[in-house]
Every structure is written in structure tokens, then in C-alpha cells.
Design an enzyme around this catalytic site. Structure first.
Site: not given
Ligand SMILES: [Zn+2]
Length: 203
Positions: A10, A108, A153
Site C-alpha cells: 500500500d 484489496k 496492512c
């Protein structure tokens, strides 16, 4: 022979200073990641990718504030500011990243009713992203993980990768944390417990 891979979690505008869910100093990892990636034959990335009105957004729940929690069908969910909405600048990768060689981008968080911190399983802990199968089919055995944020994450991706049977190394200096109510210490403990090892990204 162990096949190694760099997983960059990310590295998106909304998680960098000025973004909707800025991770303090999140942009500091960009140069490190670019340099690191040069040492790996294989690089993949994840991209948080929510539809507007996603259930993890506080704005989707009248009266709820960002960074508070809420009980949902799969347990306790932190409510976030709107972030990484599909197709927005905030969802784009940081412009300073130079990873044209990335072989796969796993998006996601696209199911409106389920958040997904992990690159492997959504937050209901049952819905797979498909990444485990992809990595096994390609013969990867060891994952080096960096990115944003350490305590969400990166944490969930690293722990799930161990559960999927991979050797996992978190490159700690190439991550940055949100650190919400002790979440960083809890994440570090959980990763150690799972057998994740930690290294520096090196010179
Ligand atoms: Zn998200």
C-alpha cells in the site's frame, strides 16, 4: 532453492503526508523501497482499493467518528476516514515510486462490506485474495515485506504469510506505522509470535 520476492504494501498517496489517512512520514519509505527493489528479481505490490461508501469508512455510519471502532459481522472494525477510493488520486501509488518491474498488483478492500488489511485474507479472515495460491504456483517461498502501515496492512500481511507457510522477513525501516492506541506494540508482538523475522533494508 528458495525463491524470494519483495512485497510492497500500500505505498499510496492517501497513506502519505497530505493524504486522507496519512501515516506519519509514510513518504520516507519511497526512496528506500526504490533502492530495495533493485536487489530483488521479483516485486509485487498491494493497493488498497475501496468503493465509495465502503463499510470501513466512518462516513458510512451516521454518528461515527474516524479512528473509533465498531462491531461488524466479522468482529471489531476500526473506522477510517474515507481513503483509497477506487480511481482517485489518493488511491494512486506515490509518484516517486519507481517500480515498473512489479509483476503483480493485488487490489484489496473492494468488497463493500469487508475491509482487507492483509494481502492474503480479508478482515472476515475467510475471504482469500488469491495471493497465497499465486505465490505457491509461482514457487515463491520467502517474502520480504515493506510498506504502510506497519501496524495494520504490513502486520496482517506478514502474519497471514506465515500462516500460508512462507518464510517472512519484515524490512522494518522501510515501513511506517499509524500507532493507534498501542497498535504498533501489539503488531510487533503478534508478528514476533507468528515467527516473522525483522531486518533492515541495508545500505
Ligand atoms: Zn483501507
Amino acid at each position: 532453492m528458495s525463491e524470494e520476492l519483495l512485497l510492497v504494501v500500500d505505498p499510496q498517496n492517501d497513506f502519505c503526508p497530505g493524504g486522507a489517512l496519512a501515516v506519519p512520514s509514510g513518504d520516507e519509505i519511497v526512496a528506500l523501497v526504490n533502492r530495495l527493489a533493485g536487489r530483488f528479481a521479483h516485486v509485487i505490490m498491494t493497493q488498497d482499493w475501496h468503493p465509495a461508501g465502503h463499510s470501513s469508512f466512518a462516513s458510512s455510519h451516521p454518528g461515527k467518528e474516524p479512528f473509533h471502532t465498531m462491531e461488524v459481522s466479522y468482529g471489531t472494525q476500526v473506522l477510517w476516514p474515507d481513503h483509497c477510493v477506487q480511481g482517485t488520486v489518493g488511491a494512486q501509488f506515490h509518484a516517486g515510486l519507481e517500480l515498473p518491474q512489479a509483476e503483480l498488483i493485488v487490489r484489496k478492500g473492494f468488497h463493500k462490506e469487508i475491509d482487507s488489511y492483509s494481502a492474503f485474507y480479508e478482515n472476515d479472515r475467510r475471504t482469500p485474495t488469491g495471493l497465497g495460491g499465486y505465490l505457491r504456483e509461482r514457487g515463491f517461498t520467502r517474502l520480504y515485506i515493506c510498506g504502510l502501515a506497519t501496524d495494520f496492512c504490513v502486520h496482517y500481511s506478514a502474519v497471514d504469510a506465515t500462516l500460508e507457510g512462507f518464510d517472512v522477513v519484515v524490512l522494518e525501516d522501510a515501513c511506517r506505522a499509524i500507532d493507534l492506541d498501542g497498535s504498533l506494540a501489539a503488531a510487533m508482538a503478534a508478528m514476533h509470535e507468528a515467527g516473522v523475522t525483522f531486518e533492515s533494508s541495508g545500505p
